[in-house]
Design a protein around this motif. Structure first.
Motif, short mmCIF file in Angstrom:
data_model
loop_
_atom_site.label_atom_id
_atom_site.label_comp_id
_atom_site.label_asym_id
_atom_site.label_seq_id
_atom_site.Cartn_x
_atom_site.Cartn_y
_atom_site.Cartn_z
N ALA A 96 48.77 42.73 10.48
CA ALA A 96 49.09 44.02 11.10
C ALA A 96 47.88 44.57 11.85
CB ALA A 96 49.55 45.00 10.03
N HIS A 97 46.68 44.44 11.26
CA HIS A 97 45.47 44.94 11.92
C HIS A 97 45.17 44.15 13.19
CE1 HIS A 97 43.80 46.81 7.95
NE2 HIS A 97 44.88 47.42 8.40
N ARG B 157 54.18 49.57 15.15
CA ARG B 157 52.80 49.70 14.69
C ARG B 157 52.23 48.38 14.18
NH1 ARG B 157 53.61 53.55 11.32
NH2 ARG B 157 53.61 52.34 9.39
N SER B 158 53.08 47.53 13.60
CA SER B 158 52.60 46.27 13.03
C SER B 158 53.18 45.04 13.71
CB SER B 158 52.94 46.22 11.53
OG SER B 158 54.35 46.11 11.35
N GLY B 159 54.07 45.25 14.67
CA GLY B 159 54.77 44.11 15.25
C GLY B 159 55.73 43.47 14.27
N GLY B 160 56.07 44.19 13.18
CA GLY B 160 56.98 43.68 12.16
C GLY B 160 56.30 42.89 11.07
N ALA B 161 54.98 42.72 11.14
CA ALA B 161 54.28 41.87 10.18
C ALA B 161 54.35 42.40 8.75
CB ALA B 161 52.83 41.70 10.59
N TYR C 29 67.74 48.34 16.11
CA TYR C 29 67.23 49.43 15.28
C TYR C 29 65.75 49.25 14.99
CZ TYR C 29 66.57 52.31 11.07
OH TYR C 29 66.09 53.20 10.15
N LEU C 30 65.37 48.05 14.53
CA LEU C 30 63.98 47.80 14.16
C LEU C 30 63.06 47.84 15.37
CD1 LEU C 30 64.42 44.95 11.52
CD2 LEU C 30 63.94 47.36 11.11
N ALA C 31 63.51 47.29 16.49
CA ALA C 31 62.66 47.25 17.69
C ALA C 31 62.32 48.66 18.17
CB ALA C 31 63.36 46.48 18.80
N LEU D 274 63.30 38.33 14.52
CA LEU D 274 62.63 39.08 13.46
C LEU D 274 61.59 38.26 12.71
CD1 LEU D 274 65.78 40.89 11.97
CD2 LEU D 274 64.17 41.73 13.70
N PHE D 275 61.23 37.10 13.24
CA PHE D 275 60.36 36.17 12.50
C PHE D 275 58.99 36.72 12.11
CE2 PHE D 275 58.72 35.43 16.73
CZ PHE D 275 57.38 35.14 16.52
N PRO D 276 58.42 37.75 12.81
CA PRO D 276 57.13 38.24 12.31
C PRO D 276 57.21 38.83 10.91
CG PRO D 276 57.47 38.92 14.59
CD PRO D 276 58.77 38.37 14.10
N ALA D 277 58.41 39.25 10.49
CA ALA D 277 58.57 39.86 9.17
C ALA D 277 58.42 38.82 8.06
CB ALA D 277 59.93 40.53 9.08
N VAL D 278 58.22 39.31 6.85
CA VAL D 278 58.21 38.45 5.67
C VAL D 278 59.65 38.25 5.24
CG1 VAL D 278 57.47 38.25 3.26
CG2 VAL D 278 55.96 39.34 4.94
#
Length: 485
Positions: free
Chosen positions: A471-472, A232-236, A223-225, A255-259
């Motif tokens: 993200a940038h 847009r942010s790579g999940g960051a 779903y997230l991918a 999902l490790f790029p996420a917080v």
């Protein structure tokens, strides 16, 4: 003295009369407003007095105060104070609806299907148009299950808080506010009840070969991918709560790029989770908060207290060593305890009557026991070398806790000498500080200022600049790889 000519005096008399009339009218309106506010037929808006699950009382009791004191509308439990002598009743208009610009962090909430969140609690859309509903009404949201499951219920409280911030209840903004457009958000919240999923569905049910928990994780990754927000942010800028040490076990590496919002980093690879990227949130305590605590140093007969599992795997071997050293010490209670023998109730009583409470590393560096001690105002003695603590960037734990290295704690006589050396004056300072900070560890709905829910959002807000930078930088790299657009 020169008198005004007759023509001038004639002009002054009507002017004076008009002035008196205007002043009288203003006085009458002011007096009416002071006595009872705008009347029903005055044409002025009258604040609504309808009561609801989330409504704010229209009247509050205001205690009389002396010079230099602030008015207090709520007691330490967030409830109205009992009216005292000299108190008066004043009308209070309802607060303005939440404006996301007033919040510390603006959050976009994915409308994941109910199977990822409240569906696990038995909630399902009802009514003729319920087929497309995603969220329950906040006033009728199902309760989280009791028992030890509650200690990892962080995602439940955060999700409810976001739903309330965008409801029609008219609540003012807390630390977080939900926004309708991801472009306006600081972070994107993923409402997956990962800890509950692990606790309830981590074992396959025959004839299924894959557990429901694992199936949900795999579905979440897909779903997230596919979401433009993730791309847009790579999940960051995504936030995922995985508070149970074994939750999100199959999806965390993807999902490790996420917080991540975690209890500790004991079962995470350093490349997947770290203090620089992620947040540590407190457990929801199981012991009852000690309200109106006047039980000081001389009123707590037990010097040092521990009740819990003694034989643990991995990093918890030190518990057995300390048990053998301390079990016969005077004024020390060190015993095995479990939920099955009413361990939570007994531990709560024991902590309330103890000066110091041991928090020893178990299977992972953190333990719910620390937060039970804090709300019991029993000075924590923390023996866990790798522990990370919630919102430690703004909270100095050394002012209400004692830290002991594991290598020192197992030295014969070291720990008891250290504890017995703490003076009554020093202990009292730490006890008073515990009574000041215990509110930071309370999960509640609706959330209140500086409780656990709002402290987590505030900690996340402090990470927004670094999240935005990542993200940038991701967008810069993706545009470079994809060519000019």
């Amino acid at each position: 003295m020169t008198m005004a000519p007759p023509r001038a005096r004639a002009l002054l008399l009507p002017l004076a009369a008009a002035t008196v009339l205007v002043a009288s009218t203003i006085f009458l309106f002011a007096a009416a407003a002071w006595r009872g506010g705008p009347s029903a037929d005055s044409g002025l808006p009258v604040p609504s007095t309808s009561a609801g699950f989330l409504s704010v009382p229209v009247s509050a009791r205001v205690p009389s105060v002396g010079k230099g004191h602030e008015l207090s509308f709520l007691d330490e439990n967030g409830l109205p104070d009992d009216p005292g002598s000299g108190s008066v009743s004043v009308s209070v208009s309802a607060p303005p609806r939440c404006d996301p610009r007033d919040a510390a962090v603006r959050v976009f909430l994915y409308d994941l299907p109910p199977e990822f969140h409240f569906g696990m609690l038995g909630w399902a859309p009802t009514g003729d148009d319920g087929g497309g509903a995603v969220w329950p009404e906040v006033s009728a949201a199902p309760r989280y299950p009791g028992g030890l499951n509650q200690q990892h219920s962080v995602e439940y409280w955060l999700t409810l808080d976001l739903l309330a911030s965008s409801s029609a209840a008219g609540l003012p903004c807390g630390a977080a506010a939900r926004v309708a457009d991801a472009q306006d958000a600081d972070v994107v919240f993923v409402p997956f009840f990962a800890s509950l999923s692990y606790n309830r569905h981590s074992k396959p049910v025959p004839p299924e070969k894959v557990s429901r928990d694992r199936a949900l994780q795999e579905k979440l990754v897909r779903y997230l991918a596919a979401r433009p927000e993730w791309k847009r942010s790579g999940g960051a800028d995504h936030v995922i709560v995985a508070h149970h040490p074994n939750s999100l076990l199959h999806a965390r590496s993807a999902l490790f790029p996420a917080v991540f919002v975690l209890s500790d980093f004991g079962r995470y690879h350093p490349r997947v989770a770290s203090l620089e990227k992620d947040l540590v949130a407190p457990y929801r305590h199981m012991a009852k908060t000690f309200v109106n605590d006047t039980a000081g140093f001389d009123d707590r007969p037990t010097l040092l207290y521990f009740r819990g599992a003694i034989y643990r795997k991995e990093g918890g071997n030190i518990r057995q060593e300390l048990y053998n050293m301390l079990k016969d010490e005077k004024d020390v209670f060190f015993s095995f305890g479990s939920v099955q023998d009413h361990g939570v109730s007994k531990a709560s009583q024991g902590m309330h009557s103890s000066k110091f409470c041991l928090n020893i590393a178990g299977d992972t560096p953190s333990s719910n026991r620390l937060f039970d001690a804090i709300v019991s105002h029993c000075v924590p003695v923390i023996i866990s070398d790798d522990i990370e603590l919630p919102y430690e960037d703004v909270l100095d734990y050394s002012k209400f806790s004692i830290f002991v290295r594991s290598s020192d704690a197992v030295k014969r006589g070291y720990l008891m000498k250290l504890i017995r050396g703490v003076t009554k004056h020093r202990w009292t300072r730490m006890w008073k500080r515990l009574k000041e900070v215990d509110k930071h560890f309370e999960y509640q709905f609706p959330s209140r200022k500086d409780d656990a829910v709002q402290m987590i959002w505030q900690a996340l807000a402090r990470k927004v600049p670094s999240i935005r930078l990542k993200a940038h930088r991701f967008r810069r790299a993706s545009r470079f790889e994809g060519g000019s657009k």
